[in-house]
Design an enzyme around this catalytic site. Structure first.
Site, mmCIF file in Angstrom:
data_model
loop_
_atom_site.group_PDB
_atom_site.id
_atom_site.type_symbol
_atom_site.label_atom_id
_atom_site.label_comp_id
_atom_site.label_asym_id
_atom_site.label_seq_id
_atom_site.Cartn_x
_atom_site.Cartn_y
_atom_site.Cartn_z
ATOM 1 N N ARG A 188 0.807 -1.222 0.000
ATOM 2 C CA ARG A 188 0.000 0.000 0.000
ATOM 3 C C ARG A 188 0.844 1.278 0.000
ATOM 4 N NH1 ARG A 188 -1.851 4.068 0.175
ATOM 5 N NH2 ARG A 188 -3.882 4.864 0.785
ATOM 6 N N LYS A 189 2.116 1.149 0.383
ATOM 7 C CA LYS A 189 3.042 2.302 0.415
ATOM 8 C C LYS A 189 2.385 3.508 1.073
ATOM 9 C CE LYS A 189 5.604 0.933 -3.762
ATOM 10 N NZ LYS A 189 4.763 -0.129 -4.365
HETATM 11 P P1 BMP Z 1 6.885 -6.831 -11.777
HETATM 12 O O1 BMP Z 1 7.745 -8.004 -11.268
HETATM 13 O O2 BMP Z 1 5.749 -7.277 -12.627
HETATM 14 O O3 BMP Z 1 7.703 -5.738 -12.390
HETATM 15 O O4 BMP Z 1 6.135 -6.215 -10.490
HETATM 16 C C1 BMP Z 1 6.822 -5.603 -9.455
HETATM 17 C C2 BMP Z 1 5.906 -5.297 -8.313
HETATM 18 O O5 BMP Z 1 6.655 -4.743 -7.243
HETATM 19 C C3 BMP Z 1 4.804 -4.283 -8.606
HETATM 20 O O6 BMP Z 1 3.665 -4.634 -7.854
HETATM 21 C C4 BMP Z 1 5.353 -2.975 -8.096
HETATM 22 O O7 BMP Z 1 4.320 -2.115 -7.641
HETATM 23 C C5 BMP Z 1 6.216 -3.421 -6.941
HETATM 24 N N1 BMP Z 1 7.394 -2.584 -6.678
HETATM 25 C C6 BMP Z 1 8.397 -2.410 -7.625
HETATM 26 O O8 BMP Z 1 8.313 -2.918 -8.731
HETATM 27 N N2 BMP Z 1 9.498 -1.675 -7.278
HETATM 28 C C7 BMP Z 1 9.670 -1.075 -6.070
HETATM 29 O O9 BMP Z 1 10.684 -0.464 -5.818
HETATM 30 C C8 BMP Z 1 8.644 -1.261 -5.109
HETATM 31 C C9 BMP Z 1 7.522 -2.008 -5.426
HETATM 32 O O10 BMP Z 1 6.594 -2.183 -4.521
#
Ligand code: BMP
Length: 377
Positions: A101-102
Site C-alpha cells: 500500500r506504500k
Molecule cells: P513486476 O515483477 O511485474 O515488475 O512487479 C513488481 C511489483 O513490485 C509491482 O507490484 C510494483 O508495484 C512493486 N514494486 C516495484 O516494482 N518496485 C519497487 O521499488 C517497489 C515495489 O513495490
C-alpha cells in the site's frame, strides 16, 4: 552495502532465532520449511484471478504481495470477502500476505487508511509497507494502530475466556466495529447471545450460556479463521503453527525504478526509523541489504526481479518494461546484493504456466541463498 554483515551469511534458521519481531521469526521459519524465499506480486486484474493464482502458486511462495486497489471485483466484506478468502489461502498454503500500500501521509491519516475505510487492510494483510517521506512519526502511528488492533483482537478472546457473569460493559469496551454491516453478527460470535448478554428475543443470558461462549473462541495470539471460506480452504499448512496475530511493516527504503528519487539520506532515515520501531518494523523493501550495526537483523525483500527465458544466459542483461521498471536476476539480488526475498510479478504471471514458473523462480532464488550462505564456509 555492508559486505560482511553476519546476516549475509547466517542461515535463515539462525536469523529466525535472533529475530525480535514475532512475524519475522515466523517468516524465516516458513522460508526454511518451504525452501522458498519467493514473494509473488499478484498484480492481476480481478479478484477471481487473484484467488486462483494464490491457490495455485501458494505452495511455492512465502509471501503473496497484493495491490488490492488494482483488483476489480474486490469484495470488501471482512468475513466473506476477498481479504478473508486470501487469508484462508495463506493459512492453507503457508504464506504471509503483504499489501503493497506504500502508506505516505500524516500519522492520523495512515492509521485510518490501515485499519478502517473500505478495505480494512489490517484485518487480512500480515505485512504492509510505508514510504517515510512524511517523517518518522507516521511509522510510530502505524505501530500504535497495529498494537491497538492486536489488543482488541486478544481482548475479545480474553474477555470471553475470563468473564463469568454477563456484564454488558465487558462486551462493549474496545469493540468499535461489531455492529457494522459485514462484520460477524455479534450474536453469532457470542454463541447466540448479543454483547449485553441478551438473546435474540431480548432475554438475559445465563452464566451457563456464557460458558458456551468461551468455548467458541480461539486462543489468544491465534488468528481467527473466517467461517465462510471455500470448502477445502479451511485446511492449515502442516509443519508450522498458524502465523501470529502480530502485524509487521516494511519500510520502502529504495525502489527498483529508473531515476528513483530516494536519496542515500532517505534510505538511512529508513534504517534509523526501523531501529527505533523494532517491535513493528520487520525490515525493508530495498535493492540491497541494509543491515550494518552488529544487532541489525532486518529482512530485505526486493522487487524488480526476472529470469531470462529457460535456457538463455542468466548473466545477460534483462530488459526493463519500458515504463521505468528495471530487472535483476534472483542470483544477482540474493547473492550479490544480499536481499533475502525476491518479489516477482510479471515474470510469473505472464508465463504460460504461472505455477510451474513460480517453482522455477523458487528454485533459483533458494539456490542463490544457499550459495550466499556457503560463501562463508
Ligand atoms: P513486476 O515483477 O511485474 O515488475 O512487479 C513488481 C511489483 O513490485 C509491482 O507490484 C510494483 O508495484 C512493486 N514494486 C516495484 O516494482 N518496485 C519497487 O521499488 C517497489 C515495489 O513495490
Amino acid at each position: 552495502m555492508s559486505e560482511r554483515h553476519p546476516t549475509l551469511t547466517a542461515p535463515f534458521a539462525e536469523r529466525a532465532a535472533q529475530a525480535s519481531h514475532p512475524l519475522t521469526n515466523y517468516l524465516f521459519r516458513l522460508m526454511v520449511l518451504k525452501s522458498s524465499n519467493l514473494c509473488l506480486s499478484a498484480d492481476v486484474q480481478t479478484a477471481r484471478e487473484l484467488l486462483s493464482l494464490a491457490d495455485k502458486a501458494g505452495p511455492s511462495i512465502v509471501v503473496l504481495k497484493t495491490h488490492y486497489d488494482l483488483i476489480s471485483g474486490w469484495d470488501y466484506n471482512p468475513v466473506t470477502g476477498t481479504g478473508a478468502k486470501l487469508a484462508a489461502l495463506a493459512r492453507k498454503h503457508g504464506f504471509l500476505i503483504f499489501e503493497d500500500r506504500k502508506f505516505v501521509d500524516i500519522g492520523k491519516t495512515v492509521q485510518m487508511q490501515y485499519t478502517a475505510g473500505t478495505a480494512r487492510i489490517i484485518e487480512w494483510a500480515h505485512i504492509v509497507n510505508a514510504n517515510i517521506d512524511a517523517g518518522k512519526d507516521m511509522v510510530r502511528a502505524l505501530a500504535e494502530a497495529a498494537a491497538k488492533w492486536k489488543e482488541r483482537i486478544n481482548y475479545e478472546v480474553k474477555t470471553s475466556v475470563t468473564v463469568g457473569t454477563p456484564v454488558s460493559d465487558h462486551f462493549d469496551d474496545g469493540m468499535e466495529n461489531g455492529d457494522e454491516p459485514g462484520r460477524l453478527d455479534p450474536r453469532e460470535q457470542l454463541g447466540g447471545f448479543s454483547r449485553d448478554g441478551r438473546d435474540a428475543d431480548g432475554r438475559k443470558g445465563s452464566i451457563v450460556s456464557i460458558t458456551t461462549v468461551t468455548q467458541s473462541f480461539e486462543p489468544a495470539d491465534s488468528p481467527r479463521l473466517p467461517k465462510t471460506v471455500t470448502e477445502g480452504d479451511e485446511l492449515v499448512f502442516a509443519g508450522i503453527e498458524e502465523a501470529p496475530t502480530d502485524r509487521g511493516l516494511l519500510l520502502l527504503a529504495q525502489m527498483s525504478s529508473k531515476g528513483c528519487l530516494m536519496t542515500k539520506e532517505y534510505t538511512q532515515a529508513c534504517v534509523e526509523a526501523a531501529r527505533e520501531n523494532k517491535g513493528f518494523v520487520m525490515g525493508f523493501v530495498a535493492q540491497e541489504a541494509l543491515n550494518t550495526l552488529p544487532d541489525d537483523n532486518f529482512i530485505h525483500i526486493t522487487p524488480g526481479c526476472k529470469l531470462p527465458p529457460e535456457g538463455e544466459d542468466e548473466n545477460g542483461h534483462i530488459e526493463g518494461d519500458g515504463l521505468g521498471q528495471q530487472y535483476n536476476t534472483p542470483e544477482k539480488l540474493v547473492t550479490i546484493r544480499g536481499t533475502d526475498i525476491v518479489i516477482v510479478g510479471r515474470g510469473i504471471i505472464q508465463a504460460g504456466d504461472p505455477p510451474s514458473e513460480a517453482e522455477r523462480y523458487r528454485k533459483k532464488a533458494w539456490k542463490a541463498y544457499l550459495s550466499r550462505i556457503r560463501a562463508s564456509e
